[in-house]
Design a protein around this motif. Sequence first.
Motif, short mmCIF file in Angstrom:
data_model
loop_
_atom_site.label_atom_id
_atom_site.label_comp_id
_atom_site.label_asym_id
_atom_site.label_seq_id
_atom_site.Cartn_x
_atom_site.Cartn_y
_atom_site.Cartn_z
N ASP A 263 0.83 -1.21 0.00
CA ASP A 263 0.00 0.00 0.00
C ASP A 263 0.86 1.26 0.00
O ASP A 263 0.50 2.27 -0.58
N VAL A 264 2.02 1.17 0.69
CA VAL A 264 2.96 2.31 0.70
C VAL A 264 4.20 1.87 -0.09
O VAL A 264 4.80 0.84 0.21
N ASP A 265 4.58 2.66 -1.11
CA ASP A 265 5.69 2.24 -1.98
C ASP A 265 7.05 2.65 -1.43
O ASP A 265 8.04 1.95 -1.60
N THR A 266 7.09 3.83 -0.81
CA THR A 266 8.39 4.32 -0.35
C THR A 266 8.19 5.23 0.86
O THR A 266 7.12 5.84 1.02
N TRP A 267 9.19 5.28 1.73
CA TRP A 267 9.09 6.05 2.97
C TRP A 267 10.18 7.10 3.06
O TRP A 267 11.28 6.90 2.55
N LEU A 268 9.86 8.21 3.74
CA LEU A 268 10.85 9.25 4.04
C LEU A 268 10.77 9.60 5.52
O LEU A 268 9.68 9.58 6.10
N LYS A 269 11.90 9.91 6.12
CA LYS A 269 11.91 10.39 7.51
C LYS A 269 11.97 11.92 7.50
O LYS A 269 12.74 12.50 6.72
N THR A 270 11.17 12.57 8.36
CA THR A 270 11.22 14.03 8.42
C THR A 270 11.56 14.51 9.82
O THR A 270 11.26 13.83 10.80
N GLY A 271 12.16 15.69 9.90
CA GLY A 271 12.50 16.31 11.19
C GLY A 271 11.55 17.47 11.49
O GLY A 271 10.86 17.97 10.59
N ASP A 272 11.57 17.90 12.77
CA ASP A 272 10.68 18.99 13.18
C ASP A 272 10.94 20.28 12.39
O ASP A 272 10.01 20.93 11.91
N GLU A 273 12.24 20.62 12.25
CA GLU A 273 12.55 21.93 11.68
C GLU A 273 12.04 22.08 10.25
O GLU A 273 11.40 23.07 9.90
N GLU A 274 12.30 21.04 9.43
CA GLU A 274 11.82 21.12 8.03
C GLU A 274 10.30 21.14 7.98
O GLU A 274 9.69 21.77 7.11
N SER A 275 9.65 20.44 8.95
CA SER A 275 8.17 20.41 8.97
C SER A 275 7.62 21.80 9.26
O SER A 275 6.69 22.27 8.58
N PHE A 276 8.18 22.47 10.26
CA PHE A 276 7.66 23.78 10.63
C PHE A 276 7.97 24.83 9.55
O PHE A 276 7.19 25.74 9.30
N GLU A 277 9.11 24.68 8.90
CA GLU A 277 9.44 25.57 7.78
C GLU A 277 8.41 25.40 6.65
O GLU A 277 7.96 26.37 6.02
N ALA A 278 8.01 24.15 6.43
CA ALA A 278 7.01 23.88 5.38
C ALA A 278 5.63 24.41 5.79
O ALA A 278 4.86 24.88 4.93
N VAL A 279 5.31 24.36 7.09
CA VAL A 279 4.04 24.97 7.56
C VAL A 279 4.05 26.47 7.22
O VAL A 279 3.06 27.02 6.72
N ARG A 280 5.19 27.12 7.49
CA ARG A 280 5.30 28.56 7.22
C ARG A 280 5.05 28.86 5.74
O ARG A 280 4.34 29.78 5.39
N LYS A 281 5.63 28.00 4.88
CA LYS A 281 5.42 28.18 3.43
C LYS A 281 3.95 28.04 3.07
O LYS A 281 3.41 28.81 2.27
#
Length: 361
Positions: A263-281
């Motif tokens: 059901d899931v083909d590929t996975w990525l790990k994310t960190g807090d900082e990049e997540s919050f930067e993306a929220v800002r965008k």
Amino acid sequence: MPRILDNALEAVGHTPLIRLDKIAAQEGLKCNLLGKVEYTSAGGSVKDRIAKRMVEEAEKDGVLIPGKSVVIEPTSGNTGIGLAMACAVKGYSVIITLPNKMSLEKEAALRALGAEVVRTPTEAAWDSPESHIGVAQKLQKKIPNGVILDQYKNVNNPLAHELTTGPEIIEAVVSTPSTSEHPSSGKVDVLVAGAGTGGTITGISRAIKKKHNSQCIVVGVDPKGSILALPEGLNEECKGETYVVEGIGYDFIPQVLSREAGDVDTWLKTGDEESFEAVRKLMRLEGLLVGGSSGSALSGALRWLKSDEGKKVAQTKGANVVVLLADGIRNYMSKPWFLKMALEAEPSPLAKQISNILQKS
Ligand code: PMP
């Protein structure tokens, strides 16, 4: 929905798929970047859908009895808010067990909807008696007519997404014509979503792969410190890290997340900082008031589109890349990461101009 709705539960789901054109342009993408915006659902998140379905199916099965049953559920908050909303409408008592890390806003929303909230230590292992799962089980044993619908095992969790979230995405893509301004392949080519229980990504993936496009690439996003990603080496690299983002990641593999079934083909790990930067965008460029895990999903999507695997899709005009934006900022207004972003940003040229004008007068 052009008619009077019977109650709030009818306003669950039916969420918009919105172009993220400015972010796509900034990132040099030729594909369509599309956000499935779940905070417009009645309770404010993607989890309203499973709460509604789990309650309604349990009623059909005679597991929940109006006026008698007490709904008890361990959750990171959003399933709890969906359940508390359903229970307010239908007249059930509800108890939510919630790890300490989860926001005060979620607890306040839960209590406002009439739920009892029990906080549990964030660091407690999932199978310890102190965890949100352990405490819910303990309460269920002692409270007469206590029922745990159990989002981690309940088939109605992925099914709610297979029957609603997935079809809504497919419908929006299929019914939007390809134009010279907005070329479209006419199908969902890539789906990117975070995983907590895994119900969202599993259910949407099944809807797309079974009935719409078996070639769709489904990308799972898992925070650093969680163990949901495959291959296992991805989790090993950041073992023991903690993360502030709420609602995604776990220290066990929930039964509803079928990691081996394709059901899931590929996975990525994310960190807090990049997540919050993306929220800002998402806020600044697209005007979308999303929560932290939406940032994780977007950050994962942008990283995948730059990877060897994703580069070709990124440069394909008309390819449709859908990013699941699971909840809204309402849940996180008092969190330091958000207050810092909103109130401590560098003064803009306009802000400087304002203070010059006001100092002179
Ligand atoms: N984001 C947020 C904010 C959530 O509350 C959840 C639910 N835990 C998810 C993402 C992940 O959804 P799922 O449990 O379906 O994997």
